[in-house]
Design an enzyme around this catalytic site. Structure first.
Site, PDB file in Angstrom:
ATOM      1  N   GLU A  44       0.812  -1.222   0.000  1.00  0.00           N
ATOM      2  CA  GLU A  44       0.000   0.000   0.000  1.00  0.00           C
ATOM      3  C   GLU A  44       0.844   1.271   0.000  1.00  0.00           C
ATOM      4  OE1 GLU A  44      -3.166   0.431  -0.374  1.00  0.00           O
ATOM      5  OE2 GLU A  44      -3.949  -1.593  -0.195  1.00  0.00           O
ATOM      6  N   ASP A  49      -6.222   8.200  -0.508  1.00  0.00           N
ATOM      7  CA  ASP A  49      -5.865   7.267   0.552  1.00  0.00           C
ATOM      8  C   ASP A  49      -4.742   7.876   1.381  1.00  0.00           C
ATOM      9  OD1 ASP A  49      -7.665   5.354  -0.501  1.00  0.00           O
ATOM     10  OD2 ASP A  49      -6.152   4.736  -1.950  1.00  0.00           O
TER      11      ASP A  49
HETATM   12  C1  LIG Z   1     -12.958   4.695  -4.347  1.00  0.00           C
HETATM   13  O1  LIG Z   1     -11.763   4.120  -4.778  1.00  0.00           O
HETATM   14  C2  LIG Z   1     -10.945   3.615  -3.728  1.00  0.00           C
HETATM   15  C3  LIG Z   1      -9.635   3.131  -4.348  1.00  0.00           C
HETATM   16  O2  LIG Z   1      -9.800   2.527  -5.578  1.00  0.00           O
HETATM   17  C4  LIG Z   1     -11.686   2.511  -3.015  1.00  0.00           C
HETATM   18  O3  LIG Z   1     -10.908   2.034  -1.922  1.00  0.00           O
HETATM   19  C5  LIG Z   1     -12.991   3.038  -2.468  1.00  0.00           C
HETATM   20  O4  LIG Z   1     -13.724   1.977  -1.927  1.00  0.00           O
HETATM   21  C6  LIG Z   1     -13.807   3.698  -3.595  1.00  0.00           C
HETATM   22  N1  LIG Z   1     -14.968   4.350  -2.998  1.00  0.00           N
HETATM   23  C7  LIG Z   1     -16.187   4.293  -3.568  1.00  0.00           C
HETATM   24  C8  LIG Z   1     -17.281   5.011  -2.844  1.00  0.00           C
HETATM   25  O5  LIG Z   1     -16.381   3.707  -4.608  1.00  0.00           O
END
Ligand SMILES: *[C@@H]1O[C@H](CO)[C@@H](O)[C@H](O)[C@H]1NC(C)=O
Ligand SMILES: *[C@@H]1O[C@H](CO)[C@@H](O)[C@H](O)[C@H]1NC(C)=O
Length: 142
Positions: A52, A70
């Site tokens: 990560e 992130d």
């Molecule tokens: C948005 O993308 C991130 C990384 O790809 C992921 O961890 C997250 O769950 C996503 N959030 C939504 C609301 O789709």
């Protein structure tokens, strides 16, 4: 001459301060053990965090395709778990507190994420760690 040396030292201090804090594998493993994770679980966490963030506790990831970011050594997502600028999300924490060198708050949020989803919450773990932990043993750390 003294002035130039002083300026150079000051510049080096500033540069050094803004440098990423990168944990060593063993430093990270010991921190996790102290935080209550079992020794047997550590290869999973070491592999996950390598995948990560490469152990960089100050990493704020690039924009994800869905617009989220992130944060920190565990790359905790700001869509669900934390909020930028104030406390919020399911961890009730400020995402910016995940990009300093003190990872105890990151770990507290990680425990909440893990309780709900297990390691599967992290793509890094799913893609690179699941079933292939041989390279991430930590026996030499203790
Ligand atoms: C948005 O993308 C991130 C990384 O790809 C992921 O961890 C997250 O769950 C996503 N959030 C939504 C609301 O789709
Ligand atoms: C790290 O942060 C926690 C609170 O999140 C605090 O209790 C602890 O003292 C801090 N550790 C250091 C070394 O500053």
């Amino acid at each position: 001459m003294k002035f130039i040396i002083a300026i150079t030292i000051l510049a080096l201090v500033i540069i050094n301060n803004s440098e990423a804090k990168v944990f060593t594998k063993c430093e990270f493993a010991r921190t996790m053990l102290n935080a209550g994770f079992s020794k047997a679980s550590l290869p999973n966490w070491v592999c996950l965090v390598k995948a990560e963030s490469s152990f960089n506790s100050r990493l704020r990831g690039p924009k994800n395709p869905n617009g989220s970011h992130d944060y920190g050594i565990f790359q905790i997502n700001d869509k669900y778990w934390c909020k930028v600028g104030s406390k919020g999300g399911d961890c009730n924490m400020n995402c910016n507190s995940f990009i300093d060198d003190n990872i105890s708050d990151d770990i507290a949020c990680t425990k909440i994420i893990y309780k709900r989803h297990g390691y599967n919450a992290w793509y890094g773990w799913k893609n690179k760690c699941q079933g292939s932990l041989a390279a991430y043993q930590v026996n030499e750390c203790f």
